[in-house]
Design an enzyme around this catalytic site. Sequence first.
Site, PDB file in Angstrom:
ATOM      1  CG  ASP A 176      -2.324   0.510   0.918  1.00 34.21           C
ATOM      2  OD1 ASP A 176      -2.445   1.378   0.037  1.00 34.21           O
ATOM      3  OD2 ASP A 176      -3.293   0.073   1.573  1.00 34.21           O
ATOM      4  CD  GLU A 209       1.005   4.966  -7.358  1.00 32.53           C
ATOM      5  OE1 GLU A 209       1.655   6.000  -7.286  1.00 32.53           O
ATOM      6  OE2 GLU A 209       0.004   4.865  -8.085  1.00 32.53           O
ATOM      7  CD1 TRP A 210      -4.252   3.540  -2.969  1.00 31.98           C
ATOM      8  CD2 TRP A 210      -3.404   5.537  -2.423  1.00 31.98           C
ATOM      9  NE1 TRP A 210      -3.832   3.466  -1.666  1.00 31.98           N
ATOM     10  CE2 TRP A 210      -3.309   4.681  -1.300  1.00 31.98           C
ATOM     11  CE3 TRP A 210      -2.945   6.845  -2.314  1.00 31.98           C
ATOM     12  CZ2 TRP A 210      -2.772   5.084  -0.081  1.00 31.98           C
ATOM     13  CZ3 TRP A 210      -2.407   7.255  -1.100  1.00 31.98           C
ATOM     14  CH2 TRP A 210      -2.321   6.379   0.001  1.00 31.98           C
ATOM     15  N   GLY A 211      -2.904   4.791  -8.163  1.00 31.28           N
ATOM     16  CA  GLY A 211      -2.806   5.530  -9.409  1.00 31.28           C
ATOM     17  C   GLY A 211      -2.291   6.938  -9.235  1.00 31.28           C
ATOM     18  CG  ASP A 231      -9.494   2.606  -1.049  1.00 33.51           C
ATOM     19  OD1 ASP A 231      -9.510   2.896   0.141  1.00 33.51           O
ATOM     20  OD2 ASP A 231      -8.461   2.304  -1.666  1.00 33.51           O
TER      21      ASP A 231
END
Length: 673
Positions: A176, A209-211, A231
């Site tokens: 994460d 890393e969520w883009g 998310d």
Amino acid sequence: MRHTGTPRHRIVGALTAGLLCTAGLTAPAVAASGAPAAPDTATLADGLALTPPMGFNNWNSTHCRAEFNEAMVKGIADLFVAKGLKAAGYQYVNLDDCWALPQRDADGKLVPDPARFPGGIKAVADYVHSKGLKLGIYTSAGTKTCSDIGFPGGLGHEYSDARQFADWGVDYLKYDNCNNQGVDAKQRYTTMRDALKATGRPIVFSICEWGQNKPWEWAADVGHLWRTTGDISDSWGSMLAIAKQNLPLAPYAGPGHWNDPDMLEVGNGGMTDTEYRSHFSLWSVMAAPLLIGTDLRKASDATYEILGNKEVIAVDQDPLGKQGTVVSSAGGRWVIAKQMRDGSRAVALFNESSTAQRIATTAQAVGLPAADGYTLRDLWRHTSYNTAGTIAATVPAHGTVLVRVAADGGWAAQPPAVEAGLDGGAYVEAGKPVTVTSTVTDLGRTPARTVSVALTGPAGWTVKAASPTTTASLPTGRSLSTAWTVTAPAGTPSGSYGLTLTTSYRSPTGVRAANTLPVTASVVVPPPAGTSYLGDLPWLSADSGWGPVERNTSNGESAAGDGHPITVGGVVYGKGLGVHAPSTVAYYTGRSCETVSASVGVDDEKGTKGTVAFEVRADGRTVASTGVLTNAMPAQTLTADVSGAQVVELVVTDGGDGVDSDHADWADARLTC
């Protein structure tokens, strides 16, 4: 994890680090034009994740609650075998956050929580391996993980942690992005890549890393998959927004390097089974990792049927490794096509709108060669047909028809594809007859013989044919149209009711075929004459990206009624609708209304965050819209002419930069009839 709405349990660390941003992606009209260039970087040459990983992750169903423990993990492994999920291709049983103690030991090692995992992680891995499955684990590329409890992260401990994971028998690492201390993302994730490689154990590396730093541009030789978005949550709006962000990134995906639009929500209860089938279809046609996010110990038969559909899974797992691309997208009607290794195309006809729509394309448009005929396989109905080249269906609201089409010499052995649908929406006022029209069309290369159609309604409803329901033959491209008079009993409450349209016919060789199409009829109340506040009127449907649509308050993102007074630019409004992008609220206007007006903007409650755009649609046609609005802007006046419209929709999009704190207000929204 990444913040996309209210600060949640997982993202407090990221909030305190001040590291949140938006993805900066918009849905394409046609992905074939203006698509991103393919990356130049080489992929990891380790033979891992040659097809998108399939498995389970506990977070979406358990979060950090006590039910996440050793017994649960072992139980999931047992169910993979017992319920046929292992046979369908699911491999990984993955632990998410909260498996460790909050402190490392004196030697700096991670310590499994003895209350949750009394036998330790190696014992769990051994059990999972004994079932012929693999185990995954979680940590963050920061000083702590995303939980507000503050479990130790991997930053500065990469080689030690990787060694522990390998010694335990871990096969998959989700890494994460919380509490990353501002260290360059590529540096942090490359260090862990090298640490995993140094262990000598094959471990799939999932970059989460969520883009935020566009990993699709640099991570092909760092990880095997990378999150492209924030998310997901168990809502239609969230799933839809994430799909739209992920679709343009098709050039970056392939064997060993996949775009990851986050885990599956199928079965968690926030969407209908129709919406979950769309979710599963879209993830499969996008060649996304398929990580089950529901507690399989409590899953329904319908959930297992969706997750275990081997024909849909085969689309996701096709070894060619192509992500599907958008062929067309207009009015909520999406055609997405995926090239398959055998030369066929998987085609998703996806309806994002709140009413049934006909969606059509052609074999040529999806990239198939010219042929006398084609075999079309419906992957949810598990039936095959022939088609002359048209690929079409009436798709229910929020539904997806997923087919596999091939130019093969055996097409004539299949019955012709016959498309059936109900023209327009079935809007019924209780006690008053309404006329609707069904249409049956032969799309096949061969004629349909002895065609008949029937429409049935709920108990107590009257459904009568007002024109012929049979024909001896339908040649290619010809249709049978039938008018029906439908009456709901007086006193029927407003709401959605199921009708069934059944078509039966024979192929030229005598093979009998039948199609059953569920159709929704809406019992409606005509809008009152004069001017009314929309916050006080019943709606046909209401979708919001986070939390429900709120009447006369802002959107609070969680439970109904948790909003605040609607406030835009310091002005407080007593009436209106509070939503979170992406959102659609539909009203029945019965062709008797003239205007919709509102003061629209981003609610003040999110400070400087939030960018949205507003639209008013009349029977699917945009009749008024704003540009992108930010929290720094005062409310804008939006007025729309909706004369003659049967249905009016109030639509809010994310403004093109991804969903993050997009609280939108239709302040003082009014309807004049």
